[in-house]
Write a protein that holds these residues in place. Sequence first.
Motif, PDB file in Angstrom:
ATOM      1  N   PHE A 112       0.851  -1.202   0.040  1.00 13.09           N
ATOM      2  CA  PHE A 112      -0.189   0.221   0.128  1.00 13.09           C
ATOM      3  C   PHE A 112       0.689   1.208   0.040  1.00 13.09           C
ATOM      4  N   LYS A 113       1.948   1.216   0.158  1.00 16.13           N
ATOM      5  CA  LYS A 113       2.986   2.224   0.067  1.00 16.13           C
ATOM      6  C   LYS A 113       2.912   3.349  -1.123  1.00 16.13           C
ATOM      7  N   PRO A 114       2.647   4.358  -1.119  1.00 19.62           N
ATOM      8  CA  PRO A 114       2.680   5.342  -2.215  1.00 19.62           C
ATOM      9  C   PRO A 114       3.923   5.487  -2.948  1.00 19.62           C
ATOM     10  N   ALA A 115       3.941   5.247  -4.030  1.00 26.99           N
ATOM     11  CA  ALA A 115       5.272   5.455  -5.114  1.00 26.99           C
ATOM     12  C   ALA A 115       6.024   6.427  -4.436  1.00 26.99           C
ATOM     13  N   GLY A 116       7.447   5.942  -4.183  1.00 26.45           N
ATOM     14  CA  GLY A 116       8.377   6.853  -3.951  1.00 26.45           C
ATOM     15  C   GLY A 116       8.362   7.492  -2.429  1.00 26.45           C
ATOM     16  N   ALA A 117       7.445   6.941  -1.753  1.00 24.44           N
ATOM     17  CA  ALA A 117       7.216   7.539  -0.223  1.00 24.44           C
ATOM     18  C   ALA A 117       8.402   6.781   0.551  1.00 24.44           C
ATOM     19  N   THR A 118       8.487   7.247   1.687  1.00 24.95           N
ATOM     20  CA  THR A 118       9.241   7.116   2.905  1.00 24.95           C
ATOM     21  C   THR A 118       8.269   6.644   3.909  1.00 24.95           C
ATOM     22  N   VAL A 119       8.686   5.882   4.966  1.00 25.84           N
ATOM     23  CA  VAL A 119       7.994   5.507   6.122  1.00 25.84           C
ATOM     24  C   VAL A 119       8.665   6.343   7.232  1.00 25.84           C
ATOM     25  N   ILE A 120       7.796   7.389   7.923  1.00 29.88           N
ATOM     26  CA  ILE A 120       8.166   8.282   9.005  1.00 29.88           C
ATOM     27  C   ILE A 120       7.685   7.672  10.379  1.00 29.88           C
ATOM     28  N   GLU A 121       6.894   6.754  10.483  1.00 35.01           N
ATOM     29  CA  GLU A 121       6.404   6.129  11.587  1.00 35.01           C
ATOM     30  C   GLU A 121       5.448   5.226  11.469  1.00 35.01           C
ATOM     31  N   THR A 122       5.429   4.001  12.251  1.00 34.80           N
ATOM     32  CA  THR A 122       4.413   2.988  12.335  1.00 34.80           C
ATOM     33  C   THR A 122       4.014   2.692  13.689  1.00 34.80           C
ATOM     34  N   VAL A 123       2.851   2.494  14.025  1.00 36.33           N
ATOM     35  CA  VAL A 123       2.256   2.261  15.325  1.00 36.33           C
ATOM     36  C   VAL A 123       1.158   1.187  15.216  1.00 36.33           C
ATOM     37  N   ASP A 124       1.351   0.383  16.401  1.00 38.86           N
ATOM     38  CA  ASP A 124       0.164  -0.996  16.354  1.00 38.86           C
ATOM     39  C   ASP A 124      -0.562  -0.632  17.491  1.00 38.86           C
ATOM     40  N   GLY A 125      -2.073  -0.815  17.211  1.00 37.75           N
ATOM     41  CA  GLY A 125      -2.838  -0.863  18.477  1.00 37.75           C
ATOM     42  C   GLY A 125      -4.242  -1.079  17.978  1.00 37.75           C
TER      43      GLY A 125
ATOM     44  N   LEU B  80      -7.895  -0.211  17.252  1.00 44.84           N
ATOM     45  CA  LEU B  80      -8.699   0.975  16.939  1.00 44.84           C
ATOM     46  C   LEU B  80     -10.044   0.847  16.766  1.00 44.84           C
ATOM     47  N   ASP B  81     -10.487  -0.461  16.569  1.00 39.37           N
ATOM     48  CA  ASP B  81     -12.108  -0.688  16.381  1.00 39.37           C
ATOM     49  C   ASP B  81     -12.756  -1.511  17.198  1.00 39.37           C
ATOM     50  N   GLY B  82     -12.117  -1.787  18.336  1.00 39.77           N
ATOM     51  CA  GLY B  82     -12.527  -2.648  19.323  1.00 39.77           C
ATOM     52  C   GLY B  82     -12.846  -4.225  19.219  1.00 39.77           C
ATOM     53  N   ASP B  83     -12.190  -4.525  18.328  1.00 40.01           N
ATOM     54  CA  ASP B  83     -12.193  -6.103  18.147  1.00 40.01           C
ATOM     55  C   ASP B  83     -11.167  -6.944  18.601  1.00 40.01           C
ATOM     56  N   VAL B  84     -10.033  -6.208  19.561  1.00 39.73           N
ATOM     57  CA  VAL B  84      -8.993  -6.775  20.235  1.00 39.73           C
ATOM     58  C   VAL B  84      -7.872  -7.089  19.197  1.00 39.73           C
ATOM     59  N   ILE B  85      -8.001  -6.974  17.970  1.00 39.11           N
ATOM     60  CA  ILE B  85      -6.930  -7.227  16.848  1.00 39.11           C
ATOM     61  C   ILE B  85      -6.290  -5.964  16.629  1.00 39.11           C
ATOM     62  N   PRO B  86      -5.039  -5.589  16.855  1.00 37.66           N
ATOM     63  CA  PRO B  86      -4.282  -4.611  16.367  1.00 37.66           C
ATOM     64  C   PRO B  86      -4.381  -3.955  15.063  1.00 37.66           C
ATOM     65  N   GLU B  87      -4.653  -2.963  14.807  1.00 31.29           N
ATOM     66  CA  GLU B  87      -4.338  -2.290  13.513  1.00 31.29           C
ATOM     67  C   GLU B  87      -3.060  -1.795  13.496  1.00 31.29           C
ATOM     68  N   LYS B  88      -2.662  -1.370  12.140  1.00 35.36           N
ATOM     69  CA  LYS B  88      -1.494  -0.712  12.019  1.00 35.36           C
ATOM     70  C   LYS B  88      -1.437   0.497  11.330  1.00 35.36           C
ATOM     71  N   VAL B  89      -0.847   1.538  12.021  1.00 33.72           N
ATOM     72  CA  VAL B  89      -0.765   2.927  11.518  1.00 33.72           C
ATOM     73  C   VAL B  89       0.494   3.375  10.980  1.00 33.72           C
ATOM     74  N   ILE B  90       0.384   3.682   9.554  1.00 29.30           N
ATOM     75  CA  ILE B  90       1.791   3.939   9.086  1.00 29.30           C
ATOM     76  C   ILE B  90       1.585   5.360   8.529  1.00 29.30           C
ATOM     77  N   ILE B  91       2.886   6.388   8.793  1.00 32.20           N
ATOM     78  CA  ILE B  91       2.772   7.542   8.392  1.00 32.20           C
ATOM     79  C   ILE B  91       3.862   7.798   7.282  1.00 32.20           C
ATOM     80  N   TYR B  92       3.415   8.261   6.162  1.00 31.51           N
ATOM     81  CA  TYR B  92       4.333   8.319   4.905  1.00 31.51           C
ATOM     82  C   TYR B  92       4.587   9.678   4.564  1.00 31.51           C
ATOM     83  N   ASN B  93       6.066   9.861   4.192  1.00 32.94           N
ATOM     84  CA  ASN B  93       6.429  11.148   3.574  1.00 32.94           C
ATOM     85  C   ASN B  93       6.264  10.868   2.129  1.00 32.94           C
TER      86      ASN B  93
END
Length: 210
Positions: free
Chosen positions: A22-35, A37-50
């Motif tokens: 899902f990474k945008p072409a030519g982008a770099t990852v700034i930060e990733t966070v797991d947790g 977010l929708d209450g199903d106890v299964i962690p989602e993954k949040v990725i911040i791209y530059n």
Amino acid sequence: MKITFCFLFGFINLFCFAQEEFKPAGATVIETVDGDLDGDVIPEKVIIYNTKDTTEYGNIREIQILKKVNSKWTILEKSRNAILKSNDGGMMGDPYQSTEIKNGILMITQAGGSSWKWGYTDKYRFQNGRFELIGYSSSSGKPEEYWIDVDFNLSTGQLTFEKEVENTKEYGPSKKESLIKKGIKLNLQNRNQKERIEILLPKTKEKVYL
């Protein structure tokens, strides 16, 4: 030990695949966070791209929130509006500070300025099928002049404003005000628009901007 190593290796591969898929072409990852977010106890993954896409205010940032469905990552939501551009911090440079997940709430902190500084944290909850802004807290000002703190619970409408003035000769006395302001609807998609939302406080006549 071998089984554990294989599991970790497979997990890392799955995570890297999710980033690349899902990474945008030519982008770099700034930060990733797991947790969760929708209450199903299964962690989602949040990725911040530059991203490589630029404007007069620097590189556009993209936030992606990935959800695992049947052992495969899918995009729960993504936005190029929630994270400020790379030069939006002014003299302080990159405004992006951090992303956290606490008690199911997605919190994004950004800051900038020069001698006059500003910073704020947005709090999002996944509801009504999207991530809606439920809380906003900010601090801004300059030492030896004045400092403003705002806390706004968009869910209840409770807004608290406090202005601590040091230079009273120039800016007058310190001020405090609380009020209820309901009906503001913001989310990951319509955050940080060119026309900011302005709230005029009826007693102090101060203005709060979102």
